[in-house]
Design a protein around this motif. Structure first.
Motif, PDB file in Angstrom:
ATOM      1  N   SER A 285       0.850  -1.188   0.000  1.00 28.30           N
ATOM      2  CA  SER A 285       0.000   0.000   0.000  1.00 28.30           C
ATOM      3  C   SER A 285       0.883   1.234   0.000  1.00 28.30           C
ATOM      4  O   SER A 285       2.107   1.152   0.202  1.00 28.30           O
ATOM      5  CB  SER A 285      -0.924   0.000   1.224  1.00 28.30           C
ATOM      6  N   LYS A 286       0.269   2.393  -0.213  1.00 22.85           N
ATOM      7  CA  LYS A 286       1.048   3.632  -0.176  1.00 22.85           C
ATOM      8  C   LYS A 286       0.148   4.820   0.075  1.00 22.85           C
ATOM      9  O   LYS A 286      -1.073   4.780  -0.144  1.00 22.85           O
ATOM     10  CB  LYS A 286       1.835   3.824  -1.475  1.00 22.85           C
ATOM     11  N   ASP A 287       0.730   5.882   0.587  1.00 23.25           N
ATOM     12  CA  ASP A 287       0.053   7.169   0.664  1.00 23.25           C
ATOM     13  C   ASP A 287       0.755   8.119  -0.296  1.00 23.25           C
ATOM     14  O   ASP A 287       1.387   7.665  -1.263  1.00 23.25           O
ATOM     15  CB  ASP A 287      -0.011   7.688   2.102  1.00 23.25           C
ATOM     16  N   ASP A 288       0.709   9.409  -0.060  1.00 22.93           N
ATOM     17  CA  ASP A 288       1.305  10.342  -1.012  1.00 22.93           C
ATOM     18  C   ASP A 288       2.810  10.494  -0.846  1.00 22.93           C
ATOM     19  O   ASP A 288       3.461  11.203  -1.619  1.00 22.93           O
ATOM     20  CB  ASP A 288       0.635  11.715  -0.900  1.00 22.93           C
ATOM     21  N   ALA A 289       3.395   9.794   0.155  1.00 18.03           N
ATOM     22  CA  ALA A 289       4.835   9.952   0.382  1.00 18.03           C
ATOM     23  C   ALA A 289       5.555   8.646   0.670  1.00 18.03           C
ATOM     24  O   ALA A 289       6.777   8.581   0.498  1.00 18.03           O
ATOM     25  CB  ALA A 289       5.066  10.920   1.556  1.00 18.03           C
ATOM     26  N   ARG A 290       4.821   7.607   1.077  1.00 15.69           N
ATOM     27  CA  ARG A 290       5.465   6.382   1.556  1.00 15.69           C
ATOM     28  C   ARG A 290       4.865   5.145   0.905  1.00 15.69           C
ATOM     29  O   ARG A 290       3.728   5.164   0.464  1.00 15.69           O
ATOM     30  CB  ARG A 290       5.332   6.273   3.082  1.00 15.69           C
ATOM     31  N   VAL A 291       5.669   4.070   0.923  1.00 19.60           N
ATOM     32  CA  VAL A 291       5.236   2.760   0.446  1.00 19.60           C
ATOM     33  C   VAL A 291       5.358   1.775   1.605  1.00 19.60           C
ATOM     34  O   VAL A 291       6.336   1.832   2.369  1.00 19.60           O
ATOM     35  CB  VAL A 291       6.070   2.276  -0.755  1.00 19.60           C
ATOM     36  N   PHE A 292       4.382   0.873   1.744  1.00 22.69           N
ATOM     37  CA  PHE A 292       4.357  -0.056   2.862  1.00 22.69           C
ATOM     38  C   PHE A 292       4.180  -1.493   2.369  1.00 22.69           C
ATOM     39  O   PHE A 292       3.495  -1.746   1.374  1.00 22.69           O
ATOM     40  CB  PHE A 292       3.206   0.261   3.814  1.00 22.69           C
ATOM     41  N   TYR A 293       4.800  -2.423   3.101  1.00 25.60           N
ATOM     42  CA  TYR A 293       4.497  -3.846   2.971  1.00 25.60           C
ATOM     43  C   TYR A 293       3.957  -4.283   4.323  1.00 25.60           C
ATOM     44  O   TYR A 293       4.649  -4.203   5.332  1.00 25.60           O
ATOM     45  CB  TYR A 293       5.740  -4.651   2.599  1.00 25.60           C
ATOM     46  N   PHE A 294       2.692  -4.747   4.377  1.00 23.24           N
ATOM     47  CA  PHE A 294       1.998  -4.927   5.643  1.00 23.24           C
ATOM     48  C   PHE A 294       2.119  -3.621   6.430  1.00 23.24           C
ATOM     49  O   PHE A 294       1.747  -2.570   5.941  1.00 23.24           O
ATOM     50  CB  PHE A 294       2.529  -6.128   6.421  1.00 23.24           C
ATOM     51  N   ASN A 295       2.684  -3.650   7.655  1.00 25.73           N
ATOM     52  CA  ASN A 295       2.782  -2.426   8.452  1.00 25.73           C
ATOM     53  C   ASN A 295       4.191  -1.834   8.429  1.00 25.73           C
ATOM     54  O   ASN A 295       4.502  -0.935   9.204  1.00 25.73           O
ATOM     55  CB  ASN A 295       2.398  -2.709   9.910  1.00 25.73           C
ATOM     56  N   ARG A 296       5.040  -2.302   7.520  1.00 22.43           N
ATOM     57  CA  ARG A 296       6.422  -1.827   7.469  1.00 22.43           C
ATOM     58  C   ARG A 296       6.621  -0.886   6.291  1.00 22.43           C
ATOM     59  O   ARG A 296       6.262  -1.203   5.153  1.00 22.43           O
ATOM     60  CB  ARG A 296       7.385  -3.008   7.337  1.00 22.43           C
ATOM     61  N   GLN A 297       7.178   0.269   6.555  1.00 15.37           N
ATOM     62  CA  GLN A 297       7.507   1.180   5.472  1.00 15.37           C
ATOM     63  C   GLN A 297       8.709   0.649   4.696  1.00 15.37           C
ATOM     64  O   GLN A 297       9.700   0.212   5.274  1.00 15.37           O
ATOM     65  CB  GLN A 297       7.832   2.561   6.022  1.00 15.37           C
ATOM     66  N   ILE A 298       8.596   0.635   3.372  1.00 16.91           N
ATOM     67  CA  ILE A 298       9.724   0.239   2.524  1.00 16.91           C
ATOM     68  C   ILE A 298      10.526   1.502   2.242  1.00 16.91           C
ATOM     69  O   ILE A 298      10.169   2.310   1.381  1.00 16.91           O
ATOM     70  CB  ILE A 298       9.249  -0.408   1.215  1.00 16.91           C
ATOM     71  N   ARG A 299      11.572   1.671   2.969  1.00 18.32           N
ATOM     72  CA  ARG A 299      12.352   2.899   2.863  1.00 18.32           C
ATOM     73  C   ARG A 299      13.089   2.949   1.517  1.00 18.32           C
ATOM     74  O   ARG A 299      13.533   1.931   1.001  1.00 18.32           O
ATOM     75  CB  ARG A 299      13.335   2.996   4.025  1.00 18.32           C
ATOM     76  N   ASP A 300      13.170   4.138   0.977  1.00 17.28           N
ATOM     77  CA  ASP A 300      13.835   4.424  -0.299  1.00 17.28           C
ATOM     78  C   ASP A 300      13.036   3.942  -1.510  1.00 17.28           C
ATOM     79  O   ASP A 300      13.493   4.114  -2.649  1.00 17.28           O
ATOM     80  CB  ASP A 300      15.241   3.810  -0.351  1.00 17.28           C
ATOM     81  N   ALA A 301      11.870   3.328  -1.310  1.00 17.29           N
ATOM     82  CA  ALA A 301      11.031   2.974  -2.460  1.00 17.29           C
ATOM     83  C   ALA A 301      10.530   4.241  -3.122  1.00 17.29           C
ATOM     84  O   ALA A 301      10.241   5.248  -2.461  1.00 17.29           O
ATOM     85  CB  ALA A 301       9.856   2.122  -2.012  1.00 17.29           C
ATOM     86  N   ASP A 302      10.437   4.215  -4.448  1.00 18.36           N
ATOM     87  CA  ASP A 302       9.920   5.363  -5.185  1.00 18.36           C
ATOM     88  C   ASP A 302       8.395   5.306  -5.185  1.00 18.36           C
ATOM     89  O   ASP A 302       7.795   4.450  -5.844  1.00 18.36           O
ATOM     90  CB  ASP A 302      10.450   5.356  -6.614  1.00 18.36           C
ATOM     91  N   GLN A 303       7.775   6.201  -4.436  1.00 21.36           N
ATOM     92  CA  GLN A 303       6.324   6.158  -4.245  1.00 21.36           C
ATOM     93  C   GLN A 303       5.567   6.268  -5.557  1.00 21.36           C
ATOM     94  O   GLN A 303       4.581   5.564  -5.789  1.00 21.36           O
ATOM     95  CB  GLN A 303       5.905   7.281  -3.282  1.00 21.36           C
ATOM     96  N   GLU A 304       6.020   7.132  -6.440  1.00 19.64           N
ATOM     97  CA  GLU A 304       5.264   7.394  -7.674  1.00 19.64           C
ATOM     98  C   GLU A 304       5.260   6.198  -8.618  1.00 19.64           C
ATOM     99  O   GLU A 304       4.232   5.861  -9.217  1.00 19.64           O
ATOM    100  CB  GLU A 304       5.841   8.617  -8.380  1.00 19.64           C
ATOM    101  N   SER A 305       6.389   5.519  -8.763  1.00 24.31           N
ATOM    102  CA  SER A 305       6.477   4.437  -9.742  1.00 24.31           C
ATOM    103  C   SER A 305       6.270   3.050  -9.140  1.00 24.31           C
ATOM    104  O   SER A 305       6.208   2.057  -9.871  1.00 24.31           O
ATOM    105  CB  SER A 305       7.839   4.474 -10.444  1.00 24.31           C
ATOM    106  N   PHE A 306       6.134   2.951  -7.830  1.00 20.96           N
ATOM    107  CA  PHE A 306       6.032   1.648  -7.179  1.00 20.96           C
ATOM    108  C   PHE A 306       4.743   0.944  -7.593  1.00 20.96           C
ATOM    109  O   PHE A 306       3.666   1.539  -7.578  1.00 20.96           O
ATOM    110  CB  PHE A 306       6.057   1.808  -5.665  1.00 20.96           C
TER     111      PHE A 306
END
Length: 268
Positions: free
Chosen positions: A190-211
């Protein structure tokens, strides 16, 4: 309107077919069995059961082959595949929900997650006038401490829910997720306007726009990619490993219609 299957009552029959969904409970003479275990003291004349491993007779109620202490058989019923009540208490397979208000308790979803097409498992949210609860077939039901009962809704996928302030994966929040912008994008990602998540963990450095999520025929290992990286569940993997997993998990990476959702991955 048809009664949902998971809240229907079924009658036990003299059929010891262990493991069949509709023969969880069966009889031999005057004895009722759950799979191969006797349900001691059960009244065969008034006994009925539900597909979520709950049952009742005129006086008592049961979870698998065990009597629920204090439960009232006359008023007992299931609310979905996960939750059951007699109007006084609320139960899951993990036991009674301590302090739940049975009078105001409602389920938030179907209470079932399919690990495969033939294996339903009790997962889901419920709430009363004050609290939200979550059960996922492990241990006891959990109080979702930060959730607001008044605004909470479940996504009916076994994992995710949200209220006016937070996004939840089970009983925990997604860190810093913005509810107004958050959305599932596939699988457990899942994602919001700034972050990408796998379950409840933020995937740091993931590119939100293209993910984006890349579907396969497996639930327990999931794949995704952005313009910089490839992912297996939460972990970053290299390109060769990614395409090997696609082939291993039933995605044709060479030709045919099954490649339509992965075209351009190598050039991303």
């Amino acid at each position: 309107m048809a009664i949902p299957e998971h809240t229907q009552e079924f009658q036990p029959t003299p059929d010891p077919s262990v493991g069949q969904r509709r023969t969880l409970y069966w009889t031999r003479g005057k004895q009722v069995f759950y799979r191969s275990y006797p349900v001691r003291g059960a009244d065969i004349e008034t006994f009925s059961y539900y597909l979520g491993n709950f049952a009742k007779d005129s006086k008592h109620c049961y979870c698998t082959n065990s009597r629920l202490a204090g439960g009232q058989g006359a008023t007992f019923r299931t609310l979905n595949y996960t939750y059951a009540t007699d109007g006084i208490s609320v139960w899951t397979l993990g036991g009674k929900i301590k302090d739940a208000d049975a009078e105001s308790f409602v389920v938030c979803d179907d209470g079932v997650l399919y690990h495969d097409i033939n294996t339903p498992v009790p997962y889901g949210f419920g709430k009363d006038k004050q609290r939200v609860y979550y059960y996922n077939y492990r241990g006891k039901p959990n109080w979702v401490r930060k959730a607001s009962s008044a605004s909470f809704v479940s996504l009916n996928d076994g994992y995710f829910g949200k209220d006016d302030s937070f996004v939840f994966c089970g009983a925990v929040t997604l860190p810093k997720a913005k509810v107004e912008h958050w959305r599932k994008i596939g699988g457990h990602y899942s994602k919001d306007d700034a972050r990408v998540f796998y379950f409840n963990r933020q995937i740091r450095d993931a590119d939100q726009e293209s993910f984006e999520f890349v579907p396969t025929n497996r639930n327990y290992v999931q794949l995704a990619k952005d313009k910089h990286r490839f992912y297996s569940n939460y972990d970053v993997i290299d390109e060769a490993s990614f395409f090997n997993k696609l082939q291993e998990y039933g995605v044709d990476t060479q030709d045919g219609q099954s490649t339509s959702h992965i075209k351009g991955l190598r050039d991303a």
